[in-house]
Design a protein around this motif. Structure first.
Motif, PDB file in Angstrom:
ATOM      1  N   CYS A  89       1.811  -8.397  -5.333  1.00 24.85           N
ATOM      2  CA  CYS A  89       1.312  -9.154  -6.488  1.00 24.85           C
ATOM      3  C   CYS A  89       0.095  -8.456  -7.111  1.00 24.85           C
ATOM      4  O   CYS A  89      -0.030  -8.389  -8.340  1.00 24.85           O
ATOM      5  N   MET A  90      -0.784  -7.956  -6.283  1.00 23.10           N
ATOM      6  CA  MET A  90      -1.960  -7.276  -6.827  1.00 23.10           C
ATOM      7  C   MET A  90      -1.549  -6.029  -7.607  1.00 23.10           C
ATOM      8  O   MET A  90      -2.139  -5.732  -8.646  1.00 23.10           O
ATOM      9  N   SER A  91      -0.543  -5.330  -7.110  1.00 25.51           N
ATOM     10  CA  SER A  91      -0.093  -4.132  -7.835  1.00 25.51           C
ATOM     11  C   SER A  91       0.454  -4.502  -9.206  1.00 25.51           C
ATOM     12  O   SER A  91       0.395  -3.709 -10.143  1.00 25.51           O
ATOM     13  N   LYS A  92       0.971  -5.730  -9.318  1.00 22.07           N
ATOM     14  CA  LYS A  92       1.543  -6.172 -10.595  1.00 22.07           C
ATOM     15  C   LYS A  92       0.472  -6.560 -11.616  1.00 22.07           C
ATOM     16  O   LYS A  92       0.677  -6.384 -12.822  1.00 22.07           O
ATOM     17  N   ILE A  93      -0.642  -7.112 -11.154  1.00 27.35           N
ATOM     18  CA  ILE A  93      -1.676  -7.512 -12.133  1.00 27.35           C
ATOM     19  C   ILE A  93      -2.696  -6.406 -12.393  1.00 27.35           C
ATOM     20  O   ILE A  93      -3.429  -6.447 -13.375  1.00 27.35           O
ATOM     21  N   LEU A  94      -2.711  -5.409 -11.521  1.00 25.80           N
ATOM     22  CA  LEU A  94      -3.731  -4.369 -11.647  1.00 25.80           C
ATOM     23  C   LEU A  94      -3.711  -3.640 -12.997  1.00 25.80           C
ATOM     24  O   LEU A  94      -4.776  -3.427 -13.598  1.00 25.80           O
ATOM     25  N   PRO A  95      -2.524  -3.290 -13.518  1.00 27.73           N
ATOM     26  CA  PRO A  95      -2.523  -2.600 -14.827  1.00 27.73           C
ATOM     27  C   PRO A  95      -3.164  -3.445 -15.931  1.00 27.73           C
ATOM     28  O   PRO A  95      -3.886  -2.918 -16.777  1.00 27.73           O
ATOM     29  N   GLU A  96      -2.940  -4.758 -15.888  1.00 27.27           N
ATOM     30  CA  GLU A  96      -3.544  -5.625 -16.915  1.00 27.27           C
ATOM     31  C   GLU A  96      -5.048  -5.727 -16.741  1.00 27.27           C
ATOM     32  O   GLU A  96      -5.805  -5.806 -17.707  1.00 27.27           O
ATOM     33  N   ALA A  97      -5.474  -5.743 -15.484  1.00 23.82           N
ATOM     34  CA  ALA A  97      -6.914  -5.801 -15.202  1.00 23.82           C
ATOM     35  C   ALA A  97      -7.589  -4.508 -15.685  1.00 23.82           C
ATOM     36  O   ALA A  97      -8.661  -4.543 -16.302  1.00 23.82           O
ATOM     37  N   ARG A  98      -6.933  -3.396 -15.438  1.00 27.20           N
ATOM     38  CA  ARG A  98      -7.485  -2.108 -15.887  1.00 27.20           C
ATOM     39  C   ARG A  98      -7.609  -2.085 -17.412  1.00 27.20           C
ATOM     40  O   ARG A  98      -8.627  -1.662 -17.960  1.00 27.20           O
ATOM     41  N   LYS A  99      -6.558  -2.553 -18.054  1.00 31.41           N
ATOM     42  CA  LYS A  99      -6.546  -2.567 -19.518  1.00 31.41           C
ATOM     43  C   LYS A  99      -7.693  -3.412 -20.060  1.00 31.41           C
ATOM     44  O   LYS A  99      -8.333  -3.070 -21.059  1.00 31.41           O
ATOM     45  N   ALA A 100      -7.963  -4.531 -19.372  1.00 38.09           N
ATOM     46  CA  ALA A 100      -9.036  -5.432 -19.809  1.00 38.09           C
ATOM     47  C   ALA A 100     -10.418  -4.945 -19.363  1.00 38.09           C
ATOM     48  O   ALA A 100     -11.433  -5.546 -19.711  1.00 38.09           O
ATOM     49  N   GLY A 101     -10.433  -3.888 -18.561  1.00 42.98           N
ATOM     50  CA  GLY A 101     -11.713  -3.381 -18.068  1.00 42.98           C
ATOM     51  C   GLY A 101     -12.349  -4.272 -17.013  1.00 42.98           C
ATOM     52  O   GLY A 101     -13.576  -4.286 -16.840  1.00 42.98           O
ATOM     53  N   ILE A 102     -11.516  -5.027 -16.320  1.00 46.23           N
ATOM     54  CA  ILE A 102     -12.022  -5.937 -15.275  1.00 46.23           C
ATOM     55  C   ILE A 102     -11.629  -5.423 -13.891  1.00 46.23           C
ATOM     56  O   ILE A 102     -10.456  -5.484 -13.505  1.00 46.23           O
ATOM     57  N   PRO A 103     -12.592  -4.934 -13.129  1.00 45.60           N
ATOM     58  CA  PRO A 103     -12.278  -4.517 -11.759  1.00 45.60           C
ATOM     59  C   PRO A 103     -11.867  -5.720 -10.913  1.00 45.60           C
ATOM     60  O   PRO A 103     -12.463  -6.799 -11.029  1.00 45.60           O
ATOM     61  N   LEU A 104     -10.851  -5.530 -10.095  1.00 41.85           N
ATOM     62  CA  LEU A 104     -10.424  -6.584  -9.176  1.00 41.85           C
ATOM     63  C   LEU A 104     -11.139  -6.387  -7.843  1.00 41.85           C
ATOM     64  O   LEU A 104     -11.140  -5.287  -7.285  1.00 41.85           O
ATOM     65  N   ALA A 105     -11.742  -7.459  -7.346  1.00 40.37           N
ATOM     66  CA  ALA A 105     -12.488  -7.374  -6.081  1.00 40.37           C
ATOM     67  C   ALA A 105     -11.796  -8.207  -5.015  1.00 40.37           C
ATOM     68  O   ALA A 105     -11.877  -9.435  -5.025  1.00 40.37           O
ATOM     69  N   ILE A 106     -11.119  -7.538  -4.101  1.00 42.16           N
ATOM     70  CA  ILE A 106     -10.500  -8.248  -2.975  1.00 42.16           C
ATOM     71  C   ILE A 106     -11.606  -8.746  -2.061  1.00 42.16           C
ATOM     72  O   ILE A 106     -12.450  -7.968  -1.622  1.00 42.16           O
ATOM     73  N   GLU A 107     -11.605 -10.030  -1.780  1.00 43.19           N
ATOM     74  CA  GLU A 107     -12.582 -10.558  -0.841  1.00 43.19           C
ATOM     75  C   GLU A 107     -11.886 -10.824   0.491  1.00 43.19           C
ATOM     76  O   GLU A 107     -11.102 -11.772   0.599  1.00 43.19           O
ATOM     77  N   PRO A 108     -12.155  -9.971   1.492  1.00 42.65           N
ATOM     78  CA  PRO A 108     -11.593 -10.281   2.807  1.00 42.65           C
ATOM     79  C   PRO A 108     -12.264 -11.552   3.308  1.00 42.65           C
ATOM     80  O   PRO A 108     -13.492 -11.663   3.262  1.00 42.65           O
ATOM     81  N   LEU A 109     -11.455 -12.510   3.739  1.00 39.73           N
ATOM     82  CA  LEU A 109     -12.019 -13.772   4.235  1.00 39.73           C
ATOM     83  C   LEU A 109     -12.016 -13.801   5.757  1.00 39.73           C
ATOM     84  O   LEU A 109     -11.209 -13.136   6.401  1.00 39.73           O
TER      85      LEU A 109
END
Lengths: 269, 269
Positions: free
Chosen positions: B119-139
């Motif tokens: 799922c993260m691989s699927k949203i990552l291109p959109e996040a990159r396009k928007a200039g928003i880094p995705l931060a995985i929070e290990p819980l």
């Protein structure tokens, strides 16, 4: 494939509110459970000689003595020496080590880890001489501050690597089920170093950090998968049921608890 | 050395029972706190445009938007797209991902981990396009079943390695303080991939698995040491206070909470 019913062991903590050690020994015999893992407080109540005699008379295998460790306590050396002697008297397959957490007032987790490793190196020669393998039990990270600063199988095995022969691990599914490296590290431990295998289940939700463990099948741990890893590593010993359960199993009739352990061991472990 | 007081950020969960997002923005401004990390439920209440305007008017930096993730939910794709848009509208430094735990009825932790990575691989291109880094929070591993099946920094960074640019980690001391590999993995993450740093404390005893976090200095986490590792890795961003505290801080006057955050940030972080 179901596990071999002859390989079930009862960790007496599972019925510690209901039974003395003498009652637990009789209970195992009555229910055809062939392994038992006593705790030292109950062992002291009964007396080591009397307990050893009752255990042998009933043909039970002591799959572990709980527990040595707590190396942050002042009398750790004497206490662990006594634990090794008791394990020897019971012909226990191992002495389970719950190593202890942070000393009171300390935030130095790295220091605590060095300290417990140092303490283990000091008692290991005596354990070897007594023929008692030491089993480091990595505890769930939520118990790092209060009970054990060794929190993953990888960390425990690094300590084993450093200390040499005579020391291995107790794999308790409750503590390690979440670990992304679990399969890899069980393989690394191998037949020689998996000294005990403890089962129960992780409840959703979990209402207490210490005493809300579930019966096998009542939670979310994939017990069949973890068992396949442990067996794949060459482990062929007992499967010890250890359930701390203030709100449920400690409230029930202990014969019902043992019956349920037996049934769930075959059906859901 | 104390941290730079200008680098304090308020995760609004810390006062979520007392304040709306509008009140939290005003509170930060009033107390001279320069960073804020809103939660999306409160953001929706206020409205994204209005919130963005108020945040900018007060000169606050959005150190993260909480949260995207929960990839086991049915509407995960739309929801995460909206989260990226909202993060963009707020000029957030990152979108924090709490990835989700086991699907209802499932015990397949390995499968869940594969699914969330996919799922993260699927949203990552959109996040990159928007200039928003995705931060995985290990819980914390105690939240593996219910909230996040990514539970160590090492595991999160393995996912980052697999997915490439635009994704990193949120290091929350509450979740990772116990980890024997913490220093090593913070170094591995490096300046580029430590996208957020969250602080609070681990209470002894801890009375609840989710909502019993402590104020910095009230628990056993060696915050100065972990800060030195994070700064040593090159991180020079905000330090975001995030305290879920049903029994204590959520019961208090929120202005007192913010004052205490400021004082403890300097004294005990």
């Amino acid at each position: 494939m179901s596990p071999d019913p002859l390989l079930l062991s009862l960790n007496t903590a599972t019925v510690r509110k209901q039974w003395t050690l003498a009652q637990a020994i009789e209970g195992c015999a009555r229910h055809g459970i062939r392994g038992i893992a006593p705790w030292r407080d109950k062992l002291a109540e009964m007396g080591v000689k009397k307990a050893a005699k009752a255990i042998q008379a009933n043909g039970l295998t002591v799959t572990g003595l709980c527990r040595g460790g707590f190396f942050i306590a002042k009398d750790w050396l004497d206490d662990n020496r006594r634990a090794i002697e008791e394990a020897h008297a019971l012909r226990a397959q191992c002495l389970v080590l719950v190593v202890g957490g942070l000393p009171a007032g300390s935030k130095d987790l790295i220091g605590a880890r060095e300290q417990v490793t140092d303490c283990m190196s000091k008692i290991l020669p005596e354990a070897r001489k007594a023929g008692i393998p030491l089993a480091i039990e990595p505890l769930h990270p939520m118990q790092a501050a209060e009970r054990a600063c060794i929190n993953t199988l990888e960390q425990a095995l690094d300590v084993c690597d450093a200390l040499g022969d005579g020391i291995g691990v107790a794999v308790d599914v409750y503590h390690v089920w979440w670990d992304p490296k679990l399969e890899q590290q069980i393989r690394r431990a191998g037949k020689k170093r998996v000294l005990a295998y403890h089962i129960c289940d992780w409840l959703v939700p979990t209402r207490d950090l210490l005493n809300d463990r579930g019966m096998m099948g009542d939670g979310v741990i994939d017990l069949a998968r973890i068992r396949s890893w442990v067996e794949g590593a060459g482990y062929s010993g007992f499967h010890e049921v250890e359930i701390f359960s203030e709100l449920d199993w400690w409230q029930r009739d202990p014969d019902e608890v043992l019956k349920t352990c037996k049934a769930r061991f075959l059906k859901a472990s």
